[in-house]
Scaffold this motif. Structure first.
Motif, PDB file in Angstrom:
ATOM      1  N   ILE A  96      -6.654  -3.422   6.297  1.00  0.00           N
ATOM      2  CA  ILE A  96      -6.424  -2.704   5.037  1.00  0.00           C
ATOM      3  C   ILE A  96      -7.268  -1.444   4.981  1.00  0.00           C
ATOM      4  N   VAL A  97      -8.535  -1.537   5.383  1.00  0.00           N
ATOM      5  CA  VAL A  97      -9.418  -0.366   5.368  1.00  0.00           C
ATOM      6  C   VAL A  97      -8.885   0.712   6.310  1.00  0.00           C
ATOM      7  N   ARG A 136      -5.765   1.236   7.171  1.00  0.00           N
ATOM      8  CA  ARG A 136      -4.563   1.818   6.557  1.00  0.00           C
ATOM      9  C   ARG A 136      -4.937   2.747   5.403  1.00  0.00           C
ATOM     10  N   VAL A 137      -5.888   2.350   4.592  1.00  0.00           N
ATOM     11  CA  VAL A 137      -6.340   3.202   3.489  1.00  0.00           C
ATOM     12  C   VAL A 137      -6.964   4.477   4.032  1.00  0.00           C
ATOM     13  N   TYR A 138      -7.708   4.365   5.126  1.00  0.00           N
ATOM     14  CA  TYR A 138      -8.303   5.556   5.724  1.00  0.00           C
ATOM     15  C   TYR A 138      -7.221   6.498   6.257  1.00  0.00           C
ATOM     16  N   PHE A 179      -5.751   8.154   2.890  1.00  0.00           N
ATOM     17  CA  PHE A 179      -6.616   8.962   2.024  1.00  0.00           C
ATOM     18  C   PHE A 179      -7.677   9.752   2.785  1.00  0.00           C
ATOM     19  N   ILE A 225     -11.055   6.562  -3.810  1.00  0.00           N
ATOM     20  CA  ILE A 225      -9.723   5.945  -3.759  1.00  0.00           C
ATOM     21  C   ILE A 225      -9.454   5.351  -5.129  1.00  0.00           C
ATOM     22  N   LEU A 247      -3.062   3.857  -5.916  1.00  0.00           N
ATOM     23  CA  LEU A 247      -2.514   3.087  -4.817  1.00  0.00           C
ATOM     24  C   LEU A 247      -1.653   3.890  -3.867  1.00  0.00           C
ATOM     25  N   SER A 248      -1.090   4.962  -4.314  1.00  0.00           N
ATOM     26  CA  SER A 248      -0.249   5.757  -3.421  1.00  0.00           C
ATOM     27  C   SER A 248      -0.675   7.212  -3.480  1.00  0.00           C
ATOM     28  N   LYS A 249      -0.310   7.920  -2.467  1.00  0.00           N
ATOM     29  CA  LYS A 249      -0.718   9.315  -2.373  1.00  0.00           C
ATOM     30  C   LYS A 249       0.106  10.206  -3.260  1.00  0.00           C
TER      31      LYS A 249
END
Length: 103
Positions: free
Chosen positions: A82-83, A85-87, A90, A98, A101-103
């Motif tokens: 998850i980290v 994917r978030v990286y 964002f 952060i 939830l979405s860009k």
């Protein structure tokens, strides 16, 4: 069987737990928060094994400790995925930056 007194083990476990809570509450980097959660799991494992030492015929403490290690390994794998994917989305691992939830 002489060994380390239970009080010393419980003090070490309390220190590990406190450091884990401190890392989770104060740090904003996602990987450091995950390391704090791992410290909390390790403190719980230390307590389970320490208390199971007083009942050598039953292995509940060791079995629960093994279960906690399995859950911690699965948690670490999923959380790191998850980290990552978030990286990718964002371009930061700072939890304060952060905020959606979405860009």
């Amino acid at each position: 069987m002489e060994g380390v007194p239970l009080e010393h083990i419980l003090i070490l476990s309390a220190l590990l737990f406190s450091l884990g809570i401190l890392a989770v509450i104060t740090k904003r980097h996602a990987v450091v928060v995950l390391m704090g959660i791992e410290l909390i799991f390790n403190a719980a494992n230390l307590n389970l094994v320490a208390f199971s030492r007083f009942d050598p015929l039953l292995l509940q403490g060791q079995l629960f400790s093994l279960f906690v290690m399995l859950v911690a390994a699965a948690e670490a794998a999923v959380a790191l995925a998850i980290v990552l994917r978030v990286y990718q989305l964002f371009k930061t691992a700072n939890l304060n930056q952060i905020n959606h939830l979405s860009k």
